[in-house]
Design a protein around this motif. Sequence first.
Motif, mmCIF file in Angstrom:
data_model
loop_
_atom_site.group_PDB
_atom_site.id
_atom_site.type_symbol
_atom_site.label_atom_id
_atom_site.label_comp_id
_atom_site.label_asym_id
_atom_site.label_seq_id
_atom_site.Cartn_x
_atom_site.Cartn_y
_atom_site.Cartn_z
ATOM 1 N N ASP A 174 14.457 41.235 19.244
ATOM 2 C CA ASP A 174 14.623 39.987 18.535
ATOM 3 C C ASP A 174 14.163 38.723 18.600
ATOM 4 O OD1 ASP A 174 16.775 39.392 16.804
ATOM 5 O OD2 ASP A 174 17.529 37.539 17.828
ATOM 6 N N ILE A 175 13.643 38.711 17.229
ATOM 7 C CA ILE A 175 12.527 36.999 17.189
ATOM 8 C C ILE A 175 13.644 36.466 16.280
ATOM 9 C CG2 ILE A 175 10.430 36.083 15.634
ATOM 10 C CD1 ILE A 175 9.420 38.931 16.448
ATOM 11 N N ASN A 176 13.430 35.070 17.183
ATOM 12 C CA ASN A 176 14.703 33.730 16.702
ATOM 13 C C ASN A 176 13.296 32.741 16.732
ATOM 14 O OD1 ASN A 176 16.208 31.528 17.032
ATOM 15 N ND2 ASN A 176 17.033 31.348 18.964
ATOM 16 N N PRO A 177 13.638 32.578 15.122
ATOM 17 C CA PRO A 177 13.068 31.238 14.791
ATOM 18 C C PRO A 177 13.344 30.225 15.299
ATOM 19 C CG PRO A 177 14.384 32.169 13.384
ATOM 20 C CD PRO A 177 14.693 33.093 14.494
ATOM 21 N N GLY A 178 14.136 29.834 16.295
ATOM 22 C CA GLY A 178 14.174 28.226 16.463
ATOM 23 C C GLY A 178 13.398 28.696 18.355
ATOM 24 N N ASP A 179 12.604 30.056 18.604
ATOM 25 C CA ASP A 179 11.860 29.710 19.616
ATOM 26 C C ASP A 179 10.697 29.379 19.723
ATOM 27 O OD1 ASP A 179 14.068 30.608 21.072
ATOM 28 O OD2 ASP A 179 13.384 32.519 20.684
ATOM 29 N N TYR A 180 10.215 29.029 18.206
ATOM 30 C CA TYR A 180 8.635 28.773 17.618
ATOM 31 C C TYR A 180 8.701 27.462 17.172
ATOM 32 C CZ TYR A 180 8.556 33.991 18.753
ATOM 33 O OH TYR A 180 8.626 34.982 19.260
ATOM 34 N N LEU A 181 7.191 27.334 17.541
ATOM 35 C CA LEU A 181 6.316 25.794 16.716
ATOM 36 C C LEU A 181 7.346 24.307 17.251
ATOM 37 C CD1 LEU A 181 5.728 26.808 13.320
ATOM 38 C CD2 LEU A 181 4.784 26.483 15.156
ATOM 39 N N GLU A 182 7.999 23.814 16.696
ATOM 40 C CA GLU A 182 8.971 22.707 17.373
ATOM 41 C C GLU A 182 10.125 23.330 17.197
ATOM 42 O OE1 GLU A 182 10.703 18.880 15.473
ATOM 43 O OE2 GLU A 182 10.025 19.781 14.053
ATOM 44 N N ARG A 183 10.476 22.760 18.859
ATOM 45 C CA ARG A 183 11.945 23.203 19.419
ATOM 46 C C ARG A 183 13.370 23.658 18.149
ATOM 47 N NH1 ARG A 183 10.413 21.430 24.397
ATOM 48 N NH2 ARG A 183 9.889 23.333 25.572
ATOM 49 N N GLY A 184 13.995 24.479 18.204
ATOM 50 C CA GLY A 184 15.133 24.054 17.324
ATOM 51 C C GLY A 184 15.101 24.350 16.248
ATOM 52 N N ARG A 185 15.822 24.500 15.325
ATOM 53 C CA ARG A 185 15.773 24.540 13.741
ATOM 54 C C ARG A 185 15.927 26.080 13.501
ATOM 55 N NH1 ARG A 185 12.572 19.538 10.745
ATOM 56 N NH2 ARG A 185 13.842 19.689 9.450
ATOM 57 N N ALA A 186 16.587 26.633 13.956
ATOM 58 C CA ALA A 186 16.566 28.020 13.789
ATOM 59 C C ALA A 186 16.907 28.392 12.010
ATOM 60 C CB ALA A 186 16.769 28.658 14.344
ATOM 61 N N GLU A 187 17.396 27.372 11.387
ATOM 62 C CA GLU A 187 18.115 27.380 10.028
ATOM 63 C C GLU A 187 16.721 27.627 9.129
ATOM 64 O OE1 GLU A 187 17.658 23.390 11.141
ATOM 65 O OE2 GLU A 187 18.841 24.899 11.810
ATOM 66 N N LEU A 220 15.268 18.293 23.989
ATOM 67 C CA LEU A 220 16.321 18.834 23.532
ATOM 68 C C LEU A 220 16.430 19.938 22.861
ATOM 69 C CD1 LEU A 220 16.824 15.362 23.558
ATOM 70 C CD2 LEU A 220 18.126 15.817 21.806
ATOM 71 N N PRO A 221 17.586 21.120 22.849
ATOM 72 C CA PRO A 221 17.270 22.152 22.092
ATOM 73 C C PRO A 221 16.724 21.936 20.780
ATOM 74 C CG PRO A 221 19.512 21.742 23.150
ATOM 75 C CD PRO A 221 18.714 20.433 23.443
ATOM 76 N N GLU A 222 17.191 20.738 20.092
ATOM 77 C CA GLU A 222 16.458 20.240 18.403
ATOM 78 C C GLU A 222 15.984 18.625 18.499
ATOM 79 O OE1 GLU A 222 18.437 21.298 14.960
ATOM 80 O OE2 GLU A 222 19.093 23.599 15.561
ATOM 81 N N ASP A 223 14.729 18.347 19.225
ATOM 82 C CA ASP A 223 14.708 17.277 19.991
ATOM 83 C C ASP A 223 14.877 16.652 17.991
ATOM 84 O OD1 ASP A 223 12.912 18.309 21.690
ATOM 85 O OD2 ASP A 223 11.317 18.008 20.871
#
Length: 636
Positions: free
Chosen positions: A157-170, A430-433
Amino acid sequence: MMAGPSSAPSQVALYVVVVGYFALFARLPDVALLAIFSLFRNRQLIADNVEIPSLQGTATVVGGSLLIAFLVSLCSRILKRGSDQGWEGPGKVLLFPCRTTHSRLFPKKHSFSYSYLVVGVPVDWKGNAGGIVSLGQPRSKYSWLSFLSGSGNGWYDINPGDYLERGRAELGLRGKLDVYLQSQGEDPKSFPYAYLVTAARFLGYHFNPVSFWYLYDQDKSLAAMILEVNNTFGERRMYFLRPGDSLPQLDGVPEDDELAREKRQEKPSRTVLKQVWPKDFHVSPFNSRKGSYSLTASDPLHPHMQGTGPVVNTINLVSSKGHGKLVARLVPAGPALDPYTMTSIEKLKFLASWWWVGFVTFPRIVKEAGLLFFRRKLHVWYRPEPLKESIGRQADSVELQLEHIFRGYLRHLVKQSAAPLAVKYVSSGLPEDVTEVMLSEAAGKESAASEAREEMEFKVLTPAFYARFVYYAHDLEALCCEFQESATVCISRPDLLPKLVLLRRTKAAPTTLAAADYREFVWFKMIQKLRVRPGRIERPLTSSATTSRAAAADQNAAVVVDIRDFRISPMDAYVLSHGDGPTRAAYRRCVLRLFLADRLALGIVPLLEVERSVMRACFAWYLSTLVGRFIAAWSI
């Protein structure tokens, strides 16, 4: 054995301490420990006086049912074809069985090679490919649980929140990529197609040293790449790379076959990207942060995003003196696999062969590091704090709570400033800076001219800043030292710090303790007495020897007595004056943990928590003897 008369007073005192602790500070874990120890130590008394039905049969039925449900869910996942019908856009969802090889050339030779699995996905794709690979699917906090419950996640599974800037998976992979490109001054429209090659999550577990983003132009030709590098400390650095000129031949670095063929061609090809860039990110403890990298990467989708591999990438590490130190390669170990077209038998064989690879990647790295340290006797460089261009590690529980309080305090300072200040605050860890623009009252007035507004960027580089800030008794000293000496924060306009801290519209908060009750007074009085200015973080941390000398210097400097008044800090006063009950409790709890850990647990807060848990367990064990006496008296 009966206690002697001389031991009776001490035993009574110990009982009073233990009972007093439980009466004042006991929480649910303490009560649970007391119940468990009481049942264990007095099990015979309980068995003689309380009739408890046997639960063995019930436990067997429940355990067997759960096992059968797990096996059925597992089999259905293996046989599942997937929740979508395929991907019609450019690029394919592919599994790339690979091998990674590392060859250290200087100062001592050392090589190793092991299997490594990466997944390739178009950044615009979302769905579940044959039940094997998924992207953008609903997930729970525990990915393995959502997988077994049939929520749409694939094995990988690939979670967009794991890549580039942290968080903001939406935002998805495409949205996050566009944001990053804009931060680099690039137009996302120049790269309408992109392909990500990465080590995906397997049942929620994720260890991903490096990801490769292949960026394509309108002609679907490789136009640029992004290398996303993660170290074992949770820090991250992205490098945006465009095709460069021919790479220079560096001392000690062997030229790979792909690069040699490329140089012999009369016209440069768009199938191989080559680039050199300076090293500014700490990855291995056996390499300093100096030197440079070079990359030779082939296009896995050539031609025109219709190909299916292979992935062939070579990264060379060169010292600042031009010596080749390390060559790392990612090469194919077999043909790429399309999860949409795999049969159930092929899926079963693939999972049986590769499920374990991701779990052993980190242990393999630790093993090779042990060989380099103990057998090769390589020099060790301790981790420096990241630079401005990097992303700091994730904050621990104490730093997370202090970040929220510090952000409110900084907002308070900006608002109280008499100068027209606009402070752009950028958090770290933070999980989402968080990025927030804070305006003083003078800067926020509509009548204020925009030309008169003074702007400052306040970027925290590492969450260690939040824990270090509370050690200082003076704000200006804290900000100047953390910016100039320890470099845990980057301030674009340090000349504005006096206006931020000292130039106030109203009188500063009182520096005397104004606690709500006697217990809060005691806690903050302890904070006041335990506060000691933190030691400087040496920059750069070049080696263990250098760090040892720096630590010795700090130890010698620690004997100097601070003749200024010992008082609560302005941040303490802010929390007492403006914080609600939960905020004050969280602040004093975090600060006391930090200060006590320095004195009782080598500065390690988790170790302090272990010591505290052991103490609580001892208290519960001792108090369980009283419970036994009550049970014995009740049975009579």
